[in-house]
Scaffold this active site. Structure first.
Site, PDB file in Angstrom:
ATOM      1  N   GLY A 112     -34.454  20.607  -4.964  1.00 13.89           N
ATOM      2  CA  GLY A 112     -33.326  21.333  -4.376  1.00 13.89           C
ATOM      3  C   GLY A 112     -31.971  20.680  -4.546  1.00 13.89           C
ATOM      4  O   GLY A 112     -31.021  21.032  -3.854  1.00 13.89           O
ATOM      5  N   SER A 119     -31.289  26.895  -7.330  1.00 16.30           N
ATOM      6  CA  SER A 119     -32.735  26.955  -7.105  1.00 16.30           C
ATOM      7  C   SER A 119     -33.104  27.700  -5.829  1.00 16.30           C
ATOM      8  O   SER A 119     -34.285  27.949  -5.588  1.00 16.30           O
ATOM      9  CB  SER A 119     -33.319  25.540  -7.081  1.00 16.30           C
ATOM     10  N   GLY A 183     -38.755  17.982 -11.004  1.00 18.02           N
ATOM     11  CA  GLY A 183     -38.725  19.223 -11.778  1.00 18.02           C
ATOM     12  C   GLY A 183     -37.384  19.507 -12.422  1.00 18.02           C
ATOM     13  O   GLY A 183     -37.295  19.693 -13.640  1.00 18.02           O
ATOM     14  N   HIS A 185     -34.647  17.441 -12.412  1.00 22.03           N
ATOM     15  CA  HIS A 185     -34.071  16.243 -13.025  1.00 22.03           C
ATOM     16  C   HIS A 185     -34.595  16.028 -14.439  1.00 22.03           C
ATOM     17  O   HIS A 185     -33.825  15.863 -15.377  1.00 22.03           O
ATOM     18  CB  HIS A 185     -34.393  15.026 -12.158  1.00 22.03           C
ATOM     19  N   TYR A 476     -25.452  18.259 -13.944  1.00 19.33           N
ATOM     20  CA  TYR A 476     -24.298  18.318 -13.043  1.00 19.33           C
ATOM     21  C   TYR A 476     -23.834  19.772 -13.009  1.00 19.33           C
ATOM     22  O   TYR A 476     -22.722  20.113 -13.410  1.00 19.33           O
ATOM     23  CB  TYR A 476     -23.177  17.386 -13.516  1.00 19.33           C
TER      24      TYR A 476
HETATM   25  C1  LIG Z   1     -27.456  13.116  -4.610  1.00 19.61           C
HETATM   26  C2  LIG Z   1     -27.665  13.447  -6.044  1.00 19.61           C
HETATM   27  C3  LIG Z   1     -27.782  12.417  -6.976  1.00 19.61           C
HETATM   28  C4  LIG Z   1     -28.004  12.685  -8.314  1.00 19.61           C
HETATM   29  N1  LIG Z   1     -28.119  11.651  -9.196  1.00 19.61           N
HETATM   30  C5  LIG Z   1     -28.396  11.907 -10.487  1.00 19.61           C
HETATM   31  C6  LIG Z   1     -28.582  10.857 -11.437  1.00 19.61           C
HETATM   32  O1  LIG Z   1     -28.488   9.671 -11.106  1.00 19.61           O
HETATM   33  N2  LIG Z   1     -28.871  11.184 -12.710  1.00 19.61           N
HETATM   34  C7  LIG Z   1     -28.991  12.488 -13.120  1.00 19.61           C
HETATM   35  O2  LIG Z   1     -29.298  12.731 -14.286  1.00 19.61           O
HETATM   36  N3  LIG Z   1     -28.792  13.495 -12.248  1.00 19.61           N
HETATM   37  C8  LIG Z   1     -28.514  13.242 -10.965  1.00 19.61           C
HETATM   38  N4  LIG Z   1     -28.338  14.281 -10.086  1.00 19.61           N
HETATM   39  C9  LIG Z   1     -28.479  15.647 -10.591  1.00 19.61           C
HETATM   40  C10 LIG Z   1     -29.944  16.060 -10.606  1.00 19.61           C
HETATM   41  O3  LIG Z   1     -30.605  15.449 -11.680  1.00 19.61           O
HETATM   42  C11 LIG Z   1     -30.036  17.581 -10.761  1.00 19.61           C
HETATM   43  O4  LIG Z   1     -29.420  18.206  -9.673  1.00 19.61           O
HETATM   44  C12 LIG Z   1     -31.493  18.015 -10.884  1.00 19.61           C
HETATM   45  O5  LIG Z   1     -31.558  19.262 -11.522  1.00 19.61           O
HETATM   46  C13 LIG Z   1     -32.150  18.101  -9.525  1.00 19.61           C
HETATM   47  O6  LIG Z   1     -33.500  18.394  -9.637  1.00 19.61           O
HETATM   48  P1  LIG Z   1     -34.225  19.021  -8.350  1.00 19.61           P
HETATM   49  O7  LIG Z   1     -35.626  19.317  -8.735  1.00 19.61           O
HETATM   50  O8  LIG Z   1     -33.980  18.170  -7.169  1.00 19.61           O
HETATM   51  O9  LIG Z   1     -33.352  20.336  -8.153  1.00 19.61           O
HETATM   52  P2  LIG Z   1     -33.657  21.879  -7.955  1.00 19.61           P
HETATM   53  O10 LIG Z   1     -32.449  22.392  -7.258  1.00 19.61           O
HETATM   54  O11 LIG Z   1     -34.971  22.098  -7.322  1.00 19.61           O
HETATM   55  O12 LIG Z   1     -33.707  22.419  -9.435  1.00 19.61           O
HETATM   56  C14 LIG Z   1     -32.635  22.317 -10.339  1.00 19.61           C
HETATM   57  C15 LIG Z   1     -32.792  23.375 -11.430  1.00 19.61           C
HETATM   58  O13 LIG Z   1     -34.027  23.203 -12.121  1.00 19.61           O
HETATM   59  C16 LIG Z   1     -34.888  24.335 -11.962  1.00 19.61           C
HETATM   60  N5  LIG Z   1     -36.228  23.826 -11.678  1.00 19.61           N
HETATM   61  C17 LIG Z   1     -36.564  22.949 -10.706  1.00 19.61           C
HETATM   62  N6  LIG Z   1     -37.871  22.676 -10.758  1.00 19.61           N
HETATM   63  C18 LIG Z   1     -38.389  23.387 -11.779  1.00 19.61           C
HETATM   64  C19 LIG Z   1     -39.701  23.512 -12.317  1.00 19.61           C
HETATM   65  N7  LIG Z   1     -40.731  22.835 -11.796  1.00 19.61           N
HETATM   66  N8  LIG Z   1     -39.891  24.356 -13.346  1.00 19.61           N
HETATM   67  C20 LIG Z   1     -38.862  25.052 -13.869  1.00 19.61           C
HETATM   68  N9  LIG Z   1     -37.595  24.956 -13.403  1.00 19.61           N
HETATM   69  C21 LIG Z   1     -37.355  24.125 -12.370  1.00 19.61           C
HETATM   70  C22 LIG Z   1     -34.310  25.060 -10.769  1.00 19.61           C
HETATM   71  O14 LIG Z   1     -34.638  26.433 -10.784  1.00 19.61           O
HETATM   72  C23 LIG Z   1     -32.833  24.801 -10.892  1.00 19.61           C
HETATM   73  O15 LIG Z   1     -32.269  25.659 -11.832  1.00 19.61           O
HETATM   74  C24 LIG Z   1     -28.106  14.031  -8.747  1.00 19.61           C
HETATM   75  C25 LIG Z   1     -27.981  15.064  -7.832  1.00 19.61           C
HETATM   76  C26 LIG Z   1     -27.757  14.789  -6.489  1.00 19.61           C
HETATM   77  C27 LIG Z   1     -27.600  15.914  -5.508  1.00 19.61           C
END
Ligand SMILES: Cc1cc2nc3c(=O)[nH]c(=O)nc-3n(C[C@H](O)[C@H](O)[C@H](O)COP(=O)(O)OP(=O)(O)OC[C@H]3O[C@@H](n4cnc5c(N)ncnc54)[C@H](O)[C@@H]3O)c2cc1C
Ligand SMILES: *[C@@H]1O[C@H](CO)[C@@H](O)[C@H](O)[C@H]1NC(C)=O
Ligand SMILES: *[C@@H]1O[C@H](CO)[C@@H](O)[C@H](O)[C@H]1NC(C)=O
Ligand SMILES: *[C@@H]1O[C@H](CO)[C@@H](O)[C@H](O)[C@H]1NC(C)=O
Ligand SMILES: *[C@@H]1O[C@H](CO)[C@@H](O)[C@H](O)[C@H]1NC(C)=O
Ligand SMILES: *[C@@H]1O[C@H](CO)[C@@H](O)[C@H](O)[C@H]1NC(C)=O
Ligand SMILES: *[C@@H]1O[C@H](CO)[C@@H](O)[C@H](O)[C@H]1NC(C)=O
Ligand SMILES: *[C@@H]1O[C@H](CO)[C@@H](O)[C@H](O)[C@H]1NC(C)=O
Ligand SMILES: *[C@@H]1O[C@H](CO)[C@@H](O)[C@H](O)[C@H]1NC(C)=O
Length: 536
Positions: A112, A119, A183, A185, A476
């Site tokens: 998330g 998402s 997922g 990331h 980002y």
């Molecule tokens: C506090 C913070 C620190 C961060 N630090 C870094 C960092 O150091 N390096 C870096 O590279 N990035 C960083 N980010 C960015 C981060 O990598 C992205 O926001 C990443 O997409 C988050 O993954 P999530 O699964 O938590 O997000 P989600 O919001 O769950 O998903 C992000 C996107 O991917 C899709 N998705 C998620 N899971 C799946 C799945 N299983 N199959 C298909 N699609 C999927 C979602 O639909 C959405 O479009 C940071 C973000 C935050 C908020």
């Protein structure tokens, strides 16, 4: 005809004539459950935990549990009609098939952390597939120097912790915020403080399992190399639901060194940041030096701060003598450095002061309490900014409130992988900028002010960053660079943000998308479009 009836009719027409527009959530739930039960045979008892209608007592807590941006935690934020919390693969398969049958949008959520909430927010009727129960991690130290299968709903912190349990000198090159989900990331590229030594997170993905648009579970072999290529950097959400990734681990020294140095503009911050542009992308790949340029926060009497945060994969005396030679403007002294283990360095980046006293178990914590309001944007720099220009830039930053630029050096071994070997294209840039604004004032005026400030930094940076296209980092997420409603101009709209995120790799992503999901079921505001029919 009385007025109430007319309104009813209008409402009725809106709900039923155009699927995906504004269906009644209760009806969506009933239709969805009928389909879901048919495909999974789930018991009524389990169903209440797995498929949540808006009326469920679990609905709001589950939805909120992985909202990481308070901008999308308001009463007016659009909510899903149904949340699916799968426990086994067949629940994911059924969620895909049933959402497709109902002609609705599926939003996939792992951790998330999507900066623009893609998402779990949508303008059309949608269902959230929340993978937070898919968090198994299996580390195998005997396989090829160490590998792990990690489910996408696991967090980076959990992965780091499970590796540390087996070995203190093994690690994984990924983002350093432990609550980020695997997922999003991993499929969006992924990088952390070892990017210059080891490259991107996707450079360590060797296999994956995905549920495709037909509801099949595929692995690398059965999905084929094109799709496996696309989900490494192209964002998996355009192609399917990734259930798990298999990743290779890396070896790190027993002792690493971290340091932080803060300078204000009165203390030669300008000279330091100027020189940083030459040193940080070219120095020893084991050294990652991040610079944060923050505008003054509480009041305007402060000058801009330049904060340096660094990790060196080696000992303190080595990095101090290296910096004395290459980067005297930094003024690094042995007392600024702390030696520690790699896992402790993660705690240090989390801002724990006394890392010896902190148990690595904090990496397993998922709930950061409440979330702040955040907006992020990204840019890539290809040529060093001149000193007068940098000076002017810092002065402009001083006029803004609560905005910052985070400078992340590239170089080192990042370009050891070809730009077309994964979907991530920006391997030859000098450094990346994250434009950052974070606030806690919930009023809409504050939103306008701070998002506005960030758009100002973006405008100010235009002459200094990549052009044609102006590149952005998918992870980002920034809806300002273009969105898609997947109407009749879907390809053209997709190309606007698609070229910024993927450069030349956009074309192959479109071909893969068109082959694996020709009807564009897996879509979101910034997904890969399919080729228009006449060009297939
Ligand atoms: C506090 C913070 C620190 C961060 N630090 C870094 C960092 O150091 N390096 C870096 O590279 N990035 C960083 N980010 C960015 C981060 O990598 C992205 O926001 C990443 O997409 C988050 O993954 P999530 O699964 O938590 O997000 P989600 O919001 O769950 O998903 C992000 C996107 O991917 C899709 N998705 C998620 N899971 C799946 C799945 N299983 N199959 C298909 N699609 C999927 C979602 O639909 C959405 O479009 C940071 C973000 C935050 C908020
Ligand atoms: C699902 O629906 C099909 C078609 O109506 C029916 O044949 C099948 O028995 C149903 N399966 C279950 C498990 O309900
Ligand atoms: C559903 O359960 C019934 C009874 O347990 C069984 O006969 C049937 O094969 C199952 N169907 C599916 C799709 O699993
Ligand atoms: C996680 O592993 C446990 C134990 O092997 C298993 O029972 C469970 O089904 C797995 N969870 C998922 C979502 O695969
Ligand atoms: C401005 O901020 C600085 C640092 O936070 C603080 O020391 C100072 O007292 C503040 N000045 C005013 C006028 O609030
Ligand atoms: C630091 O590491 C180097 C190897 O890179 C080694 O030669 C040196 O002895 C170490 N110094 C200290 C103080 O541990
Ligand atoms: C979302 O809002 C609710 C209600 O105001 C609050 O309790 C919760 O902490 C918020 N969640 C986050 C992640 O900020
Ligand atoms: C890769 O980056 C390094 C360090 O920036 C540079 O010296 C080298 O020339 C680059 N290699 C290629 C192929 O671009
Ligand atoms: C990647 O680029 C190289 C060099 O430009 C080329 O030889 C190769 O065929 C490309 N690979 C793919 C998969 O497009």
């Amino acid at each position: 005809m009385n007025k109430t009836y007319l309104i009813f009719l209008l409402f009725f027409a809106a709900s039923y004539s155009s699927p995906g527009a504004a269906a009644d959530p209760a009806n969506v739930y009933e239709d969805f459950v009928r389909c879901f039960k048919n495909k999974t045979n789930i018991s009524d008892e389990d169903l209440t935990d797995v498929v949540l209608p808006r009326t469920s007592v679990f609905f709001t807590p589950v939805l909120r549990a992985y909202i990481r941006n308070a901008r999308f935690n308001t009463s007016s934020t659009p909510k899903p009609s149904v949340i699916v919390l799968p426990r086994v693969d067949s629940h994911v398969q059924a969620a895909v098939i049933c959402t497709k049958t109902l002609n609705l949008q599926l939003k996939i959520r792992s951790g998330g952390h999507d900066y623009d909430g893609l998402s779990y927010v949508s303008a059309v009727t949608f269902i959230v597939l929340d993978l937070s129960n898919f968090r198994n991690i299996t580390v195998d130290m005997k396989d090829d120097g160490g590998s792990a299968w990690v489910q996408t709903g696991a967090t980076l912190g959990e992965l780091f912790y499970r590796i540390w349990e087996k070995s203190e000198v093994h690690a994984f090159p990924a983002g350093i915020c432990p609550t980020v989900g695997v997922g999003g990331h991993v499929s969006g590229g992924g990088y952390g403080h070892m990017i210059r030594k080891f490259g991107l997170t996707i450079d360590y993905v060797v296999d994956a399992t995905i549920v495709d648009v037909s509801g099949r579970v595929l692995d690398r072999k059965s999905m084929g190399e094109d799709l496996f290529w696309a989900i490494r950097g192209g964002g998996a959400g355009s192609f399917g639901v990734v259930l798990a990734f298999k990743v290779k681990l890396v070896e790190v020294p027993k002792t690493v060194t971290v340091f932080r140095i803060d300078k204000t503009t009165d203390q030669n911050a300008l000279d330091m940041v100027y020189k940083w542009q030459f040193v940080a992308p070219r120095t020893d790949p084991g050294l990652f030096i991040r610079v944060l340029l923050a505008s003054p926060t509480k009041n305007k009497t402060q000058t801009v701060n330049a904060k340096v945060r660094a990790l060196y994969l080696g000992n303190a005396s080595d990095v101090v003598s290296m910096m004395a030679k290459e980067f005297p403007e930094l003024g690094l002294k042995i007392d600024d450095c702390k030696e520690m283990t790699w896992i402790q360095s993660l705690l240090w980046w989390m801002n724990y002061k006394d890392v010896e006293k902190v148990k690595p178990g904090v990496l397993l914590e998922r709930d950061p309490g409440s979330a702040k309001f955040v907006k992020r944007k990204s840019d890539y720099v290809e040529k060093e900014i001149t000193k007068p220009e940098l000076n002017r830039l810092i002065q402009q930053l001083e006029t803004l409130d609560r905005t910052g630029l985070v400078l992340n050096p590239y170089g080192g071994n990042l370009n050891a992988t070809a730009t077309n070997e994964t979907a991530f294209p920006h391997r030859h840039k000098l450094y990346k900028i994250q434009h950052s604004s974070t606030w806690s004032d919930p009023r809409p005026e504050a939103d306008r002010l701070y998002v506005g400030s960030l758009r100002t930094t973006y405008r100010i940076m235009t002459p200094f960053v990549s052009k044609n296209p102006r590149s952005s980092y998918l992870n980002y997420r920034d809806v300002d660079i273009g969105v898609n409603d997947h109407g009749k101009d879907s390809y053209r709209k997709g190309e606007i943000y698609g070229r910024k995120y993927f450069g030349e790799n956009f074309d192959r992503l479109v071909r893969v998308k068109t082959a694996v999901d020709p009807e564009n079921f897996f879509r979101n505001e910034q997904s890969i479009p399919t080729l228009p029919h006449k060009r297939r």
